[in-house]
Design a protein around this motif. Structure first.
Motif, PDB file in Angstrom:
ATOM      1  N   ASP A  78      77.883  15.348 -79.413  1.00 25.80           N
ATOM      2  CA  ASP A  78      77.989  15.780 -77.999  1.00 25.80           C
ATOM      3  C   ASP A  78      77.235  14.907 -77.056  1.00 25.80           C
ATOM      4  OD1 ASP A  78      78.834  17.908 -76.295  1.00 25.80           O
ATOM      5  OD2 ASP A  78      76.980  19.012 -76.475  1.00 25.80           O
ATOM      6  N   ILE A  79      76.285  13.995 -77.344  1.00 29.95           N
ATOM      7  CA  ILE A  79      75.666  13.063 -76.692  1.00 29.95           C
ATOM      8  C   ILE A  79      76.501  11.741 -76.064  1.00 29.95           C
ATOM      9  CG2 ILE A  79      73.419  11.434 -76.481  1.00 29.95           C
ATOM     10  CD1 ILE A  79      72.325  13.673 -78.397  1.00 29.95           C
ATOM     11  N   ASP A  80      76.255  11.400 -74.822  1.00 28.96           N
ATOM     12  CA  ASP A  80      77.170  10.115 -74.498  1.00 28.96           C
ATOM     13  C   ASP A  80      75.908   9.627 -73.357  1.00 28.96           C
ATOM     14  OD1 ASP A  80      78.741   8.233 -74.107  1.00 28.96           O
ATOM     15  OD2 ASP A  80      80.396   9.672 -73.584  1.00 28.96           O
ATOM     16  N   PHE A  81      76.671   8.474 -72.866  1.00 27.04           N
ATOM     17  CA  PHE A  81      75.511   7.659 -72.152  1.00 27.04           C
ATOM     18  C   PHE A  81      76.458   7.077 -70.846  1.00 27.04           C
ATOM     19  CE2 PHE A  81      74.137   3.268 -70.756  1.00 27.04           C
ATOM     20  CZ  PHE A  81      72.623   3.702 -70.625  1.00 27.04           C
ATOM     21  N   VAL A  82      75.949   6.744 -69.572  1.00 25.58           N
ATOM     22  CA  VAL A  82      76.697   6.154 -68.469  1.00 25.58           C
ATOM     23  C   VAL A  82      75.816   5.200 -67.731  1.00 25.58           C
ATOM     24  CG1 VAL A  82      76.380   8.236 -67.118  1.00 25.58           C
ATOM     25  CG2 VAL A  82      78.417   6.541 -66.576  1.00 25.58           C
ATOM     26  N   VAL A  83      76.368   4.189 -67.289  1.00 27.91           N
ATOM     27  CA  VAL A  83      75.457   3.290 -66.418  1.00 27.91           C
ATOM     28  C   VAL A  83      76.018   3.832 -64.811  1.00 27.91           C
ATOM     29  CG1 VAL A  83      74.806   1.228 -65.414  1.00 27.91           C
ATOM     30  CG2 VAL A  83      75.427   1.404 -67.809  1.00 27.91           C
ATOM     31  N   PRO A  84      75.088   4.392 -64.102  1.00 30.89           N
ATOM     32  CA  PRO A  84      75.762   5.122 -62.679  1.00 30.89           C
ATOM     33  C   PRO A  84      76.277   4.067 -61.904  1.00 30.89           C
ATOM     34  CG  PRO A  84      73.345   5.921 -63.335  1.00 30.89           C
ATOM     35  CD  PRO A  84      73.726   4.807 -64.352  1.00 30.89           C
TER      36      PRO A  84
END
Length: 360
Positions: free
Chosen positions: A254-260
């Motif tokens: 349920d965890i993710d990551f993004v570079v704004p």
């Protein structure tokens, strides 16, 4: 994705000190190394959990050289320790901006690249280092980018702007920010449309004011354990490094990551030999070993950080090489910049601004 998973209760972080075991390791006396034959021992000062599980044993089996490891929590801690006089470290792992700072302070030895033939394994784009000078004093070990780690089930949509951390009450009480002053100021400047480098005093004040208004919505300023806060359900959005979030994703899908989309800060961690190293020749040998393709593959498989070692990356499965968090792509990455060390005075300005903001 590499199959290695950490047992429950043993979450790791590039920048988090070990608990009781690690504390004991960090506290070892380098003077005690004289009890062993100095020529067969190296002292390695690094970030916690930032090497392959069997890397040091493999090096000992191949060379007969034992590597004793101790840990620092921040680049500032590393710099302060060496500025006071090298107590016996042979190899250190400073980040790129601190390589520049350590060169200016005359703390690093020039490397003999003839003793590091495996440097040829490093991808060409990482062989040229603006943060280092000629003669070269460091070689790249990993690279990393700061972004937003988040719990997918708790956000309305992908939080692909710094706005959701710095300038919105949408996730009030569910946000954790890094405590590092320079990162906060420079990322805030990027959100406001400026470069992360060359941030002037007016922009520093503007960012500090924005963060001061946002402080009521921030649950905590963390020391790079954001992935643990996310895994534990303490927060839903964290300012964190891609490798740390990639580790967390192996435990919770349920965890993710993004570079704004506004862009971020790119960093590299490096291998270097500090002045006063007891065994510089063996330190070169260890660095060359770490840059071996197969050794580099095992390190990347363990720590899940993006590797600049092209030969090692080629040995990794496609699930690693195309992983969107380990190797992020898109507008945010295209607008990201390498951070530059701009002198101790600017560092002090950033620290003072954030200290006042947090104390207000």
């Amino acid at each position: 994705m590499p199959s290695r998973r950490r047992p429950p209760g043993t979450r790791l972080s590039r920048r988090t000190l070990l608990g009781a075991v690690g504390g004991a390791a960090a506290a070892f006396s380098l003077a005690a190394c004289g009890q062993d034959e100095p020529a067969r021992r190296l002292n390695f000062y690094t970030w916690d959990s930032y090497i392959g599980i069997r890397t040091l044993d493999d090096f000992r089996k191949e060379t007969g050289i034992r590597v004793r490891t101790s840990y620092f929590a921040t680049n500032d801690e590393l710099f302060a320790k060496l500025r006071a006089g090298n107590p016996g470290y042979d190899i250190i792992v400073p980040s790129n901006e601190f390589v520049t700072r350590m060169i200016a302070a005359d703390l690093l030895m020039p490397l003999d690249m003839g003793q590091i033939p495996n440097f040829a394994n490093i991808a060409p784009e990482f062989q040229r280092a603006d943060y280092d000078t000629d003669p070269r004093r460091s070689v790249p070990y990993t690279w990393l980018v700061i972004g937003i780690g988040y719990r997918k089930s708790r956000v309305e949509r992908t939080p692909d702007s710094w706005k959701w951390l710095f300038d919105s009450d949408l996730y009030a009480g569910r946000i954790a920010l890094l405590s590092e002053a320079a990162d906060l100021i420079r990322l805030g400047a990027r959100y406001l449309g400026h470069s992360i480098n060359g941030v002037d005093d007016a922009t520093v004040r503007e960012v500090a004011g924005m963060l001061g208004r946002q402080k009521a919505n921030v649950k905590t300023f963390h020391d790079d354990n954001g992935q643990d806060l996310l895994l534990g359900g303490d927060v839903d959005l964290v300012l964190e490094y891609n490798g740390d979030i990639a580790q967390a994703m192996t435990e919770d899908d349920d965890i993710d990551f993004v570079v704004p989309a506004e862009g971020s800060i790119l960093n590299a961690d490096t291998l270097a030999i500090p002045k006063g190293a007891p065994s510089p020749e063996l330190a070169h040998r260890f660095i060359n070993f770490l840059l071996d393709a197969e050794v580099g593959r095992h390190i990347a498989e363990t720590i899940l950080y993006p590797t600049p070692n092209a030969a090692a990356k080629a040995l990794m499965p496609e699930s690693y090489r195309s992983h969107p968090v380990i190797f992020p792509t898109g507008p945010g990455m295209e607008r990201s910049e390498w951070g530059r060390f701009e002198g101790p005075e600017r560092h002090r300005v950033f620290e003072e601004a954030i200290t006042r903001m947090r104390a207000a």
